[in-house]
Design an enzyme around this catalytic site. Structure first.
Site, PDB file in Angstrom:
ATOM      1  N   GLU A  72       0.818  -1.210   0.000  1.00 20.38           N
ATOM      2  CA  GLU A  72       0.000   0.000   0.000  1.00 20.38           C
ATOM      3  C   GLU A  72       0.856   1.267   0.000  1.00 20.38           C
ATOM      4  OE1 GLU A  72      -3.303   0.651   2.407  1.00 20.38           O
ATOM      5  OE2 GLU A  72      -4.278  -1.251   1.958  1.00 20.38           O
ATOM      6  N   THR A  93       4.442 -11.688   7.970  1.00 17.32           N
ATOM      7  CA  THR A  93       4.646 -13.135   7.956  1.00 17.32           C
ATOM      8  C   THR A  93       5.912 -13.529   7.212  1.00 17.32           C
ATOM      9  OG1 THR A  93       2.246 -13.416   8.000  1.00 17.32           O
ATOM     10  CG2 THR A  93       3.557 -15.343   7.399  1.00 17.32           C
ATOM     11  N   SER A 212      16.946  -9.345  -9.786  1.00 18.58           N
ATOM     12  CA  SER A 212      17.623  -8.192  -9.191  1.00 18.58           C
ATOM     13  C   SER A 212      16.685  -7.002  -9.234  1.00 18.58           C
ATOM     14  CB  SER A 212      18.909  -7.854  -9.956  1.00 18.58           C
ATOM     15  OG  SER A 212      19.384  -6.558  -9.598  1.00 18.58           O
ATOM     16  N   GLU A 272      -1.160  -9.022  -1.882  1.00 14.93           N
ATOM     17  CA  GLU A 272      -2.478  -8.398  -1.822  1.00 14.93           C
ATOM     18  C   GLU A 272      -3.239  -8.591  -3.130  1.00 14.93           C
ATOM     19  OE1 GLU A 272      -3.639  -6.706   1.117  1.00 14.93           O
ATOM     20  OE2 GLU A 272      -1.888  -7.879   1.774  1.00 14.93           O
TER      21      GLU A 272
END
Length: 300
Positions: A72, A93, A212, A272
């Site tokens: 976000e 997590t 990368s 998300e």
């Protein structure tokens, strides 16, 4: 005086972020920043706070939380004409992008390295109107991020995903997709579509070993349809970091990618929900400045 804004998820890090907030603010103040904080209050809160900080001319915006908070904040900063430097304090997590930067998992230790660190410019991915800094993914395997209960993730951390994955393995079904990448086409059933900006994905250190965050390329990994025995074989190769060599895996690098598939296929951006297919992806080269540890991974 430079200004810093901490955007923190009070429930992240097993709810330790809010308890450590005074320490974070003190570290920033000692480093010469005028520091303030914003506690997220639900979906979109961190994005809005980051956009306001960019518009307000802040020098540093710190995302304190998990990958969702980082997602976000990146989406609040990336569209801005003048973008503050991004700092990370991991508290989720998996904390994939923070690990890719070489930040420690302990939030207070990460905050200390943040204020003593150095800024580097990193690539950002764009998927339609959304942005991501670590991964874009879709397919049966990525549904685990939606289906794993929040309470389970809070209590068990990364182990929650593995337990949910073992439970769901017999029911995983392939999905038809068409992927156009740098003039080539993949059109076949798949179990996983993954674009990676770093090697760190889902808690694995080398999911995309060539990735990368400064090369202007996506690492594209597609797990094709396979039987149960091949899935078990792939799991063993994944634990050894050899999964990309499996004959039912496509692994390459690309700059421009478009994916078409059924509307039931949900796109995952940095953990998300990011909409559904079709979607086009592009790399915004070195689009954001990010604070990294002074003695972190070597960058160009």
């Amino acid at each position: 005086m430079k200004r810093a804004r901490i955007i923190y998820n009070p429930s992240s890090g097993r709810e330790q972020m809010k308890n450590l907030l005074p320490d974070f603010l003190d570290l920033l103040e000692t480093a010469g920043y005028e520091a303030s904080a914003h506690a997220t209050k639900g979906a979109g809160s961190a994005r809005e706070a980051a956009a306001r900080a960019a518009a307000g001319g802040f020098d540093l915006v710190v995302a304190a939380g998990g990958d969702g908070t980082v997602f976000e904040v990146v989406n609040g900063l990336a569209p801005a004409e003048k973008r503050p430097c991004l700092g990370l304090i991991p508290g989720g997590t998996t904390n994939d992008f923070a690990r890719a930067l070489g930040l420690p998992s302990d939030p207070l230790a990460a905050a200390r390295q943040l204020v003593e660190g150095r800024p580097v410019r990193v690539d950002v991915g764009q998927a339609g109107e959304n942005y991501f800094i670590n991964i874009a993914a879709a397919g049966a395997f990525t549904e685990l991020t939606y289906d794993t209960p929040l309470k389970m993730k809070t209590l068990l951390g990364q182990l929650a995903y593995y337990l949910k994955g073992m439970e769901s393995l017999p029911d995983i079904a392939p999905l038809p997709v068409r992927i156009e990448y740098d003039g080539q086409v993949f059109e076949e059933d798949m179990l996983l579509f993954l674009l990676a900006n770093t090697p760190h994905v889902g808690g694995f250190e080398q999911m995309a070993p060539l990735a990368s965050y400064q090369d202007g390329l996506f690492d594209l990994l597609v797990v094709k349809s396979m039987n149960f025995g091949e899935m078990v074989q792939l799991g063993g190769m994944l634990m050894r970091g050899e999964h990309y060599l499996h004959p039912r895996v496509l692994y390459t690098q690309a700059r421009s990618i478009r994916v078409q598939g059924g509307s039931e296929i949900r796109l995952n951006l940095d953990g998300e929900y990011g909409g559904t297919f079709p979607v086009s992806f592009r790399v915004l080269e070195r689009h954001l400045e990010v604070m990294t540890p002074k003695h972190g991974p070597k960058v160009r």
